[in-house]
Write an enzyme that holds these catalytic residues in place. Sequence first.
Site, short mmCIF file in Angstrom:
data_model
loop_
_atom_site.label_atom_id
_atom_site.label_comp_id
_atom_site.label_asym_id
_atom_site.label_seq_id
_atom_site.Cartn_x
_atom_site.Cartn_y
_atom_site.Cartn_z
N LYS A 1 0.87 -1.18 0.00
CA LYS A 1 0.00 0.00 0.00
C LYS A 1 0.90 1.23 0.00
CE LYS A 1 -4.50 0.99 0.55
NZ LYS A 1 -5.68 0.25 0.11
N GLY B 1 -21.18 6.26 5.26
CA GLY B 1 -20.32 6.73 4.17
C GLY B 1 -20.94 6.45 2.82
N GLY C 1 -19.58 7.42 -0.20
CA GLY C 1 -18.56 7.82 -1.18
C GLY C 1 -18.60 6.92 -2.40
N VAL D 1 -17.61 3.88 -3.02
CA VAL D 1 -18.14 2.53 -2.82
C VAL D 1 -19.54 2.58 -2.20
CG1 VAL D 1 -17.78 0.29 -1.71
CG2 VAL D 1 -15.81 1.62 -2.47
P1 NAI Z 1 -14.54 7.79 -0.55
O1 NAI Z 1 -13.58 8.77 -0.01
O2 NAI Z 1 -15.06 7.95 -1.93
O3 NAI Z 1 -15.82 7.72 0.41
C1 NAI Z 1 -15.77 7.80 1.81
C2 NAI Z 1 -17.05 8.53 2.23
O4 NAI Z 1 -17.14 8.49 3.65
C3 NAI Z 1 -17.07 10.00 1.82
O5 NAI Z 1 -18.33 10.30 1.22
C4 NAI Z 1 -16.89 10.74 3.14
O6 NAI Z 1 -17.54 11.99 3.15
C5 NAI Z 1 -17.52 9.77 4.11
N1 NAI Z 1 -17.09 9.89 5.49
C6 NAI Z 1 -15.85 10.18 5.97
N2 NAI Z 1 -15.87 10.16 7.30
C7 NAI Z 1 -17.12 9.85 7.68
C8 NAI Z 1 -17.77 9.67 8.93
N3 NAI Z 1 -17.12 9.81 10.08
N4 NAI Z 1 -19.08 9.34 8.95
C9 NAI Z 1 -19.75 9.19 7.79
N5 NAI Z 1 -19.20 9.37 6.57
C10 NAI Z 1 -17.90 9.68 6.53
O7 NAI Z 1 -13.87 6.35 -0.35
P2 NAI Z 1 -14.29 4.96 -0.99
O8 NAI Z 1 -13.43 4.70 -2.17
O9 NAI Z 1 -15.77 4.88 -1.11
O10 NAI Z 1 -13.80 3.95 0.13
C11 NAI Z 1 -14.53 3.79 1.33
C12 NAI Z 1 -13.79 2.79 2.22
O11 NAI Z 1 -13.68 1.54 1.53
C13 NAI Z 1 -12.35 3.19 2.57
O12 NAI Z 1 -12.06 2.73 3.86
C14 NAI Z 1 -11.51 2.42 1.56
O13 NAI Z 1 -10.21 2.17 2.02
C15 NAI Z 1 -12.31 1.15 1.44
N6 NAI Z 1 -12.09 0.45 0.20
C16 NAI Z 1 -12.33 1.07 -1.00
C17 NAI Z 1 -12.14 0.40 -2.18
C18 NAI Z 1 -12.47 1.02 -3.50
O14 NAI Z 1 -12.57 0.28 -4.50
N7 NAI Z 1 -12.70 2.33 -3.57
C19 NAI Z 1 -11.62 -0.98 -2.19
C20 NAI Z 1 -11.49 -1.57 -0.88
C21 NAI Z 1 -11.68 -0.84 0.26
#
Ligand code: NAI
Length: 346
Positions: free
Chosen positions: A78, A178, A180, A182
């Site tokens: 990573k 969240g 985001g 995903v």
């Molecule tokens: P992202 O950054 O697009 O989405 C994260 C979301 O969580 C954002 O909308 C943010 O505003 C929200 N957020 C942050 N803190 C928060 C809180 N305290 N309470 C509620 N919402 C909160 O990230 P993504 O890509 O969706 O990833 C989400 C998680 O999944 C991360 O932990 C990432 O490491 C994990 N992940 C993502 C993968 C991917 O394909 N994008 C693959 C495997 C794991």
Amino acid sequence: LFGLPEQPAHERVLLTTDPATGLQAILAVHSTARGPAFGGCRFWHYDSDLAALHDALRLSQGMSLKNALADLPFGGGKAVILKPRGDFDRDALFAAFGRAVQSLRGSYITAEDVGTTTTDMRGVRAITPYVSGIPRDGAFGGDPSPKTAWGVFVAIQAGARHVLGRPSLDGVRVALQGLGAVGWHLAEFLHQAGARLVVTDVDAAKVERAVVQFGAQAAPVNEILAADVDVLAPCALGAALNAQTVPVIRARIVAGAANNQLATPADGDALQQRGICYLPDYLVNAGGIISVAREYRGEGDEAAVMAEVGRIAERVEELLDRVRVAGTTPARVADDWARAKLVQTS
Ligand code: NAI
């Protein structure tokens, strides 16, 4: 590593800076036992250098387990880039990051993670071939988030069958922390399957959109973990499951995309003691790495990738069968299962 005696051994950790662009990055190669270390690049504000290092070490170890359990011919790694506080040139910064990736000569392959985009990875590709997650005309690939969401979705389906005896997700209540990249796709899949959603995000606009688009119920950020639901899906950042939160969870199943959901292994035990089935993050969120790994190897097509991601459901079933036999927790069974696969190929 210095100051972090509890951390497992990593094969190699590169701390790199590039004053011209402001790059400060950590590239952590946890294991190459199964093949080159593969894992995304996080771009994030950290409170300290040590916090960034800690994140990189934990995340890269998680990638070793994730890739092994998904039967991928890759080890775990990573990268973490510390987001500069002031102005910076994003293209130049990711070019410098590309040079750092290149310096490892293929022992680490990068892709998107929280805070990085397909555009960033295109910039990295201009410097080094050791990168994936880049859309290509007429071929599958690119943003791994929808594939990650699909894997979490099929894991929730399998969990609901196994734990709740529900043959479909119609009417099953799911809390999403969240919305985001995903979380939003997951909300779409769940909504299409008839699940009833309770959602939160620190970004109120995303919550508002989910209320309109999916008929979701909005919950305050600090109340989502205690929502009265069947399934809790943490899809924000890590350590959502800790000594403070585990006692208030009302869901019977926890299954979400966020990496490193358990603050400590003891939190997995505490969930089990409360009768809550925790499906380990690195098992259910492997869809994205499955996609970028296939893309990197130039194998298959969209349908083949979706089918492979769909096999996460079978692994959940097998895990829960193993848990019944082992009499311990899903987190511990998954760890042993993944570590055995790491050793088998080393
Ligand atoms: P992202 O950054 O697009 O989405 C994260 C979301 O969580 C954002 O909308 C943010 O505003 C929200 N957020 C942050 N803190 C928060 C809180 N305290 N309470 C509620 N919402 C909160 O990230 P993504 O890509 O969706 O990833 C989400 C998680 O999944 C991360 O932990 C990432 O490491 C994990 N992940 C993502 C993968 C991917 O394909 N994008 C693959 C495997 C794991």
